[in-house]
Design an enzyme around this catalytic site. Structure first.
Site, mmCIF file in Angstrom:
data_model
loop_
_atom_site.group_PDB
_atom_site.id
_atom_site.type_symbol
_atom_site.label_atom_id
_atom_site.label_comp_id
_atom_site.label_asym_id
_atom_site.label_seq_id
_atom_site.Cartn_x
_atom_site.Cartn_y
_atom_site.Cartn_z
ATOM 1 N N LYS A 159 0.819 -1.225 0.000
ATOM 2 C CA LYS A 159 0.000 0.000 0.000
ATOM 3 C C LYS A 159 0.853 1.275 0.000
ATOM 4 C CE LYS A 159 -3.480 -1.122 -0.387
ATOM 5 N NZ LYS A 159 -3.931 -1.773 -1.654
ATOM 6 N N HIS A 212 7.517 -7.141 -2.281
ATOM 7 C CA HIS A 212 7.222 -6.490 -0.990
ATOM 8 C C HIS A 212 8.202 -6.993 0.078
ATOM 9 C CE1 HIS A 212 3.549 -4.474 -2.066
ATOM 10 N NE2 HIS A 212 2.733 -5.507 -2.000
ATOM 11 N N SER A 236 -4.753 2.851 4.085
ATOM 12 C CA SER A 236 -4.988 2.163 2.823
ATOM 13 C C SER A 236 -5.076 0.647 3.048
ATOM 14 C CB SER A 236 -3.846 2.492 1.852
ATOM 15 O OG SER A 236 -4.040 1.851 0.633
#
Length: 287
Positions: free
Chosen positions: A44, A99, A129
């Site tokens: 995010k 990530h 988010s």
């Protein structure tokens, strides 16, 4: 933690929907090429935006790929299940994404000349988010209340671990001039300037005309309307857009509408403590 939904790998939680022991093993043995570009984000933090930007910077603004290839195949996930299927079909220079913290990288990242772009975002906006994402995505746990989710976020009981651990791992990486740090906020404030910096870092020398063209196509509204980028190709069983759109707002500072003063004090004190003694400072005020 739901063991049906999540798996534990090296101490961090991963979604089973997109990862498997086979895909993680494949990633560890993966060979980076010297002209590969690896996009790194904590979840995010503007990942999908960069999956739109990077191919356009690398191919000189040719829109074909972003209009015909879903973003997960256009800039595939290094540790994801689809990576082994798709990576050899990509033409060089390849844009890849992860990530993962720095210490999870395959050995070939260190021995190659591949470049890394690390995108940071204000952790308060990251958390907001993420909270909405957990409401609409079926392959992650329900977030509970905002307060409960904040506890999980600060303790690292969320996908890919603690935000501070992730940031520290990449800030301490020994990649020298092979890594570029850029913030979501600076791109939001002045995308053409952000694109110029990315273009320079990647040695692309894009013309001003191309920069403007990419800026236009990477606006939030363009991406929201692009079915190859807005995740509308996924079945409702994976993402329920009735609950929240995947591309929700695309703004900076939305956290101000969500945090109480007590929550803000708690959040900032934990983040400050976690980053005590680090040699870098954050590009945003935490208050």
């Amino acid at each position: 933690m739901s063991s049906e939904m999540y798996m534990l790998y090296g101490g961090i939680l991963l979604p089973r929907e997109t990862h498997s022991s086979e895909s993680l093993e494949f990633a560890q043995g993966f060979s980076f090429k010297d002209d590969d570009v690896l996009l790194v984000t904590y979840p995010k933090s503007g990942t999908v935006w960069m999956q739109e930007i990077l191919p356009l910077v690398l191919n000189g603004g040719d829109l074909t790929s972003i209009l015909t290839i879903p973003n997960w195949d256009r800039v595939p996930w290094l540790q994801g299940k689809r990576f082994a299927v798709i990576v050899d079909q990509l033409t060089s220079p390849r844009a890849l994404v992860t990530h993962f913290p720095y210490n999870f990288m395959p050995p070939s990242l260190h021995t190659s000349k591949a470049k890394v772009i690390y995108v940071m975002r204000n952790p308060k906006d990251v958390m907001v988010s993420s909270y909405y994402f957990h409401q609409m995505a079926a392959f992650v746990e329900d977030p509970g209340t905002f307060d409960e989710f904040m506890d999980k976020f600060l303790e690292g009981r969320v996908l890919f671990g603690k935000w501070t651990d992730h940031l520290k791992s990449w800030k301490q990486s020994k990649l020298g001039d092979r890594i570029m740090y850029i913030t979501y906020e600076e791109m939001f404030k002045d995308l053409p300037e952000g694109l110029r910096n990315i273009s320079d870092f990647l040695g692309r020398n894009l013309s001003e005309e191309t920069i403007q063209k990419i800026t236009e196509h990477c606006s939030f509204n363009s991406m929201k309307a692009n079915n190859m980028s807005n995740f509308s190709l996924l079945p409702k069983t994976l993402m329920d857009f009735d609950k929240s759109p995947f591309l929700r707002k695309g703004v900076a500072g939305d956290w101000k509408k969500h945090f109480s003063s007590e929550q803000l004090a708690r959040f900032t004190s934990v983040i400050r403590k976690e980053l005590e003694g680090e040699s870098f400072s954050l590009p945003w005020s935490l208050d």
